[in-house]
Write a protein that holds these residues in place. Structure first.
Motif, mmCIF file in Angstrom:
data_model
loop_
_atom_site.group_PDB
_atom_site.id
_atom_site.type_symbol
_atom_site.label_atom_id
_atom_site.label_comp_id
_atom_site.label_asym_id
_atom_site.label_seq_id
_atom_site.Cartn_x
_atom_site.Cartn_y
_atom_site.Cartn_z
ATOM 1 N N ARG A 77 -23.601 -54.187 -7.783
ATOM 2 C CA ARG A 77 -22.335 -54.405 -7.922
ATOM 3 C C ARG A 77 -21.868 -55.731 -7.863
ATOM 4 O O ARG A 77 -22.310 -56.509 -6.840
ATOM 5 N N ALA A 78 -21.093 -56.388 -8.830
ATOM 6 C CA ALA A 78 -20.804 -57.628 -8.847
ATOM 7 C C ALA A 78 -19.428 -57.825 -7.860
ATOM 8 O O ALA A 78 -18.466 -57.201 -7.882
ATOM 9 N N ARG A 79 -19.616 -58.845 -7.028
ATOM 10 C CA ARG A 79 -18.594 -59.087 -5.779
ATOM 11 C C ARG A 79 -18.841 -60.370 -5.358
ATOM 12 O O ARG A 79 -19.766 -61.181 -4.972
ATOM 13 N N GLU A 82 -21.443 -62.740 -6.705
ATOM 14 C CA GLU A 82 -22.887 -62.410 -6.318
ATOM 15 C C GLU A 82 -23.116 -60.816 -6.718
ATOM 16 O O GLU A 82 -22.049 -60.009 -6.866
ATOM 17 N N LEU A 83 -24.417 -60.296 -6.668
ATOM 18 C CA LEU A 83 -24.659 -58.874 -6.749
ATOM 19 C C LEU A 83 -24.996 -58.509 -5.683
ATOM 20 O O LEU A 83 -25.982 -58.820 -4.873
ATOM 21 N N TRP A 136 -26.652 -56.010 -17.967
ATOM 22 C CA TRP A 136 -25.439 -56.150 -17.334
ATOM 23 C C TRP A 136 -24.283 -54.965 -17.767
ATOM 24 O O TRP A 136 -24.252 -54.559 -18.943
ATOM 25 N N PRO A 143 -17.353 -58.161 -16.123
ATOM 26 C CA PRO A 143 -18.627 -57.703 -15.375
ATOM 27 C C PRO A 143 -18.434 -56.852 -14.173
ATOM 28 O O PRO A 143 -17.937 -57.306 -13.004
ATOM 29 N N GLY A 145 -21.339 -55.072 -12.622
ATOM 30 C CA GLY A 145 -22.427 -55.249 -11.892
ATOM 31 C C GLY A 145 -23.586 -55.170 -12.769
ATOM 32 O O GLY A 145 -23.539 -55.708 -14.271
#
Length: 264
Positions: A77-79, A82-83, A136, A143, A145
């Protein structure tokens, strides 16, 4: 060759794809790294196909070796730029889960003259480097994740040779071996370096194969002398055709039909 792929999908690949690797490490047709045999009950690391082909020395054969390669699928997950790894992620109503899948690999060599194979075998190397790819996941807000797919190195060797037996008759031998150096002894790790559901397809141009299940009486002793290890070749194609052999890790019958009503 589409009919051969349908057979492989119906009776070979579907037997493996649903199986967790920690429960079925030595499924039929799995060629594992040779060093792993001592740790896991000596599962096979090579197979051999032998069959008869009625042909002249200038006639040729094509050899295809196919197998499944275990792919590790991770979800992140994109947060905060960062992943972050997660077990699953839903993006715009589509659920993505971590786990394993399989990808078909194929190595092929064509136009091998039987007369030349009698003098010197043809060797083909299997070389699949370890790698990773990212897909992606883009949601309505940008985006969300990624799905990360990775696989381990696979190495192998295919050897094709022919032996003249009499006028216009050869014994063809195809050996496939897994030569991967596997560092891990755990079953899940070995599974990633295994040639899963390995099988070969041999096609002749100008010649005709002899059924090993129902050979002509005059060729029966030679057919019975063929040594097949971990695999069994059968004729494929329309009834009566003898140009293509499928050598699989399970016993099939000649000219198999994989229509829904046909048992396998």
């Amino acid at each position: 060759m589409d009919h051969v792929r349908r057979i492989a999908q119906a009776v070979l690949y579907e037997r493996h794809l649903p199986w967790p690797p920690d429960r079925h490490p030595w499924a039929p047709g799995g060629l594992h790294p040779p060093a792993a045999g001592g740790a896991h009950a000596g599962g096979p690391w090579q197979m051999q196909t032998q069959c008869l082909v009625e042909a002249g020395p200038a006639d040729t054969v094509d050899v295809h070796v196919r197998f499944l390669h275990v792919i590790t699928r991770e979800v992140a997950r994109a947060r905060g730029g960062e992943l972050e790894p997660v077990a699953e992620l839903s993006v715009d109503g589509t659920r993505h889960r971590a786990g394993q899948e399989a990808r078909e690999r194929e190595e092929a060599v064509s136009g091998l003259e039987l007369g030349r194979l009698a003098g010197a075998p043809r060797v083909m190397e299997i070389d699949v480097p370890a790698d990773q790819e990212a897909m992606w996941l883009i949601g309505a807000d940008g985006p969300a994740g990624a799905v990360l797919r990775g696989w381990e190195e696979l190495r192998g060797r295919v050897e094709v040779r022919a032996e003249p037996l009499r006028a216009r008759l050869f014994r063809l031998t195809v050996r496939v071996a897994n030569t991967t150096a596997c560092r891990g002894a755990a079953r899940a790790e070995v599974w990633k370096h295994t040639l899963v559901s390995a099988h070969s397809v041999v096609h002749t141009r100008g010649g005709r194969f002899v059924s090993l299940l129902d050979p002509p009486e005059k060729l029966r002793p030679l057919a019975e002398g063929c040594r097949n290890i971990g695999t069994w070749p059968v004729l494929v194609g329309r009834a009566g055709e003898r140009h293509t052999m499928l050598s699989a890790p399970i016993v099939l019958h000649d000219h198999l039909d994989v229509s829904p009503r046909q048992p396998v």
